[in-house]
Design a protein around this motif. Structure first.
Motif, PDB file in Angstrom:
ATOM      1  N   THR A 180       0.808  -1.214   0.000  1.00  0.00           N
ATOM      2  CA  THR A 180       0.000   0.000   0.000  1.00  0.00           C
ATOM      3  C   THR A 180       0.846   1.272   0.000  1.00  0.00           C
ATOM      4  O   THR A 180       0.344   2.348  -0.307  1.00  0.00           O
ATOM      5  N   TYR A 181       2.141   1.134   0.372  1.00  0.00           N
ATOM      6  CA  TYR A 181       2.995   2.328   0.339  1.00  0.00           C
ATOM      7  C   TYR A 181       4.398   2.071  -0.209  1.00  0.00           C
ATOM      8  O   TYR A 181       5.178   3.017  -0.378  1.00  0.00           O
ATOM      9  N   LYS A 192       2.994   7.764  -1.964  1.00  0.00           N
ATOM     10  CA  LYS A 192       1.620   8.250  -1.791  1.00  0.00           C
ATOM     11  C   LYS A 192       0.801   7.863  -3.013  1.00  0.00           C
ATOM     12  O   LYS A 192       0.772   8.577  -4.012  1.00  0.00           O
ATOM     13  N   MET A 193       0.129   6.733  -2.920  1.00  0.00           N
ATOM     14  CA  MET A 193      -0.658   6.206  -4.035  1.00  0.00           C
ATOM     15  C   MET A 193      -2.148   6.363  -3.757  1.00  0.00           C
ATOM     16  O   MET A 193      -2.593   6.199  -2.615  1.00  0.00           O
ATOM     17  N   ASN A 194      -2.904   6.655  -4.812  1.00  0.00           N
ATOM     18  CA  ASN A 194      -4.355   6.671  -4.656  1.00  0.00           C
ATOM     19  C   ASN A 194      -4.874   5.238  -4.695  1.00  0.00           C
ATOM     20  O   ASN A 194      -4.099   4.279  -4.823  1.00  0.00           O
ATOM     21  N   PHE A 195      -6.177   5.080  -4.592  1.00  0.00           N
ATOM     22  CA  PHE A 195      -6.766   3.728  -4.496  1.00  0.00           C
ATOM     23  C   PHE A 195      -6.403   2.862  -5.694  1.00  0.00           C
ATOM     24  O   PHE A 195      -5.961   1.717  -5.545  1.00  0.00           O
ATOM     25  N   VAL A 196      -6.584   3.406  -6.893  1.00  0.00           N
ATOM     26  CA  VAL A 196      -6.303   2.620  -8.108  1.00  0.00           C
ATOM     27  C   VAL A 196      -4.836   2.241  -8.175  1.00  0.00           C
ATOM     28  O   VAL A 196      -4.484   1.103  -8.517  1.00  0.00           O
ATOM     29  N   GLU A 197      -3.951   3.166  -7.810  1.00  0.00           N
ATOM     30  CA  GLU A 197      -2.511   2.869  -7.833  1.00  0.00           C
ATOM     31  C   GLU A 197      -2.147   1.802  -6.813  1.00  0.00           C
ATOM     32  O   GLU A 197      -1.296   0.946  -7.079  1.00  0.00           O
ATOM     33  N   ARG A 198      -2.798   1.832  -5.642  1.00  0.00           N
ATOM     34  CA  ARG A 198      -2.525   0.798  -4.636  1.00  0.00           C
ATOM     35  C   ARG A 198      -2.951  -0.574  -5.141  1.00  0.00           C
ATOM     36  O   ARG A 198      -2.257  -1.572  -4.910  1.00  0.00           O
TER      37      ARG A 198
END
Length: 517
Positions: A180-181, A192-198
């Motif tokens: 997640t990070y 710092k990833m958004n939901f789609v990137e995570r």
């Protein structure tokens, strides 16, 4: 006379008490940059009196206490294996899935060639009773060579990698993975990833793990069985988990935050302090450049020629149009381009020495880790042009640190480079942040190389570092993550639910029926 004999006896006693340790250093990755990094460890261990046997891709002269088993002309064999008659198409690497598969494909092809090398056969010809006190293995690839552990009666294993913290380091040490990070090394994400990137990042990590364990490692297992025929060997996946210590080429000042156990030691930049001499002609070129110099070097594995003849001609015209700056261009000049006075084209550059010069204003790089660490150490801003593997993530970290700009290799031309150069050379903030990062990177209790040697020699002295081993080495994955406990709890809950449902239904049914009647 008496004092003299006492002194001689004392020296003789010291000599008798010294036990020279024999170290086997398995260089597995056909890359000059890997050799540069590994060589710093080799030379320091040799200076400290250890005997080394080194599997190497670089032609070196053996001396007493330092024996090289050289894999002759291996780079040429690799080039032939991957030759496609052109400069190479790197567009597939810009897709993260393609990048991951291409990296493991490179490892596989290299291992296919390695297993037939005469140098490995020479090492297998050593008596099995030969005593090695330690094996150092470049775990970037070549896992089949871990068969030498069993072959030489299981000396302690230290795993090293100039390749930052490879995604598969978790198999050697108990490294918790938080997708997640922690961006995958083949991606261009930041922490710092958004939901789609995570979601995408998690898929990248799982794809990498499955591809390595189910596709790449079984091939290494079969290769190991062929090379060490007749030797009773555990699975290669178990052998790599014997690592007492893992030395990784990373540093918190430069890399994404990652939790590491005590047996994973960060020694990022240990190669930087190596001695390099700059030719007098190059020194004079730097001195006479009006506004300083720009170093254009794509390292050892990527060449400027790979950009193609048309882009190279465009870049030369760009440099010609900026006479106030000198350009040192690492280039073989196969096209016989005519150089203007402000361009010094050379097939080899003492990169660290050039970056250490205060008149060097900018590095144009392929995004190789060693080059970027050298630039950060000396506070020089960077334009990164990533081609494959971890170079995308390396360049992204430079951008986040505010000391560099990235240009995709497929978009590299005179226009994109001019735009990036103008921005960095005219905006003083890049150099300011570079100096700040340099201070943080360089301010350490000891040099990274001293740290690496300390832990290696400690492992030798203690015949391993068992107190640093994680208990997960002897646990199945379902035990590590408590899946067996979760399963038992779920079964108990399910059992209670079924029992409750079974005994409650008839009672409810009878009551309803009575009310209806």
């Amino acid at each position: 006379m008496t004092l003299r004999w006492i002194s001689v006896a004392f020296v003789a006693q010291i000599i008798c008490n010294v036990r020279a340790e024999n170290i086997l250093f398995l260089q597995t990755t056909p890359s000059k940059s890997h050799h540069i990094w590994n060589k710093q460890i080799i030379e320091r261990l040799y200076e400290n009196g250890h005997n080394l046997t080194i599997l190497s891709f670089e032609k070196e002269t053996s001396v007493p206490g330092k024996t090289f088993l050289v894999m002759e002309q291996f780079y040429e064999k690799m080039m032939a294996a991957f030759s496609d008659g052109g400069t190479g198409d790197f567009s597939s690497y810009e897709n993260t899935f393609g990048n991951i598969m291409n990296v493991y494909q490179f490892y596989t092809v290299a291992s296919q060639l390695l297993e037939h090398e005469e140098a490995i056969k020479q090492l297998i010809a050593y008596p099995r009773a030969f005593r090695f006190d330690l094996v150092i293995h470049d775990f970037t690839m070549g896992q089949f060579m871990l068969g030498f552990l069993e072959y030489f009666n299981n000396p302690p294993l230290i795993s090293v990698s100039p390749y930052n913290i490879p995604s598969y380091t978790q198999y050697l040490a108990d490294i918790p993975l938080y997708t997640t990070y922690l961006p995958h090394p083949s991606s261009s994400f930041d922490a710092k990833m958004n939901f789609v990137e995570r979601v995408k990042n998690t898929i990248f990590w799982w794809f990498d793990m499955l591809y390595r364990q189910q596709v790449y490692m079984p091939k290494e297992q079969e290769r190991m069985k062929r090379v060490f025929e007749g030797t009773n060997l555990p699975h290669v996946k178990l052998l790599e988990r014997r690592s007492e210590l893992v030395l990784v080429n990373s540093d918190p000042a430069l890399d994404f935050y990652q939790l590491l156990p005590p047996n994973v030691i960060q020694v990022g930049g240990l190669h930087i302090k190596r001695t390099e001499e700059m030719p007098s002609m190059m020194q004079q070129f730097i001195a006479r450049s009006n506004k300083g110099v720009v170093l254009f070097s794509f390292g050892t594995n990527v060449q400027s020629e790979m950009l193609g003849p048309e882009v190279n001609r465009q870049l030369l015209e760009l440099f010609r149009s900026m006479p106030d700056y000198g350009f040192i261009w690492k280039h073989a000049n196969a096209d016989k381009l005519v150089m203007p006075p402000n361009v010094l084209m050379t097939p080899w550059v003492p990169q660290s020495a050039v970056l250490a010069n205060s008149r060097t204003k900018l590095l144009i790089s392929h995004g190789g880790l060693l080059s970027l660490q050298e630039a950060a150490w000396h506070g020089v801003p960077v334009i990164g042009v990533p081609f494959f593997a971890d170079q995308f993530s390396n360049v992204r970290r430079l951008e986040l640190a505010g000391i560099g700009i990235g240009i995709p290799s497929t978009e590299m031309n005179a226009d994109t480079l001019k735009e990036a150069m103008d921005k960095i050379l005219t905006d003083g903030s890049y150099r300011t942040r570079g100096k700040e990062l340099s201070y943080v990177f360089r301010t350490q209790p000891e040099t990274p190389l001293e740290r690496a040697i300390f832990w290696i020699e400690k492992a030798i002295a203690n015949k391993g570092l068992r107190y640093l081993r994680s208990p997960t080495r002897n646990m199945a994955p379902y035990q590590v993550y408590g899946l067996d406990m979760v399963a038992v709890v779920l079964l108990i809950v399910l059992g209670y639910y079924l029992i409750f449902k079974r005994h409650s239904k008839p009672a409810g049914g009878t009551e309803t029926k009575s009310k209806t009647e």
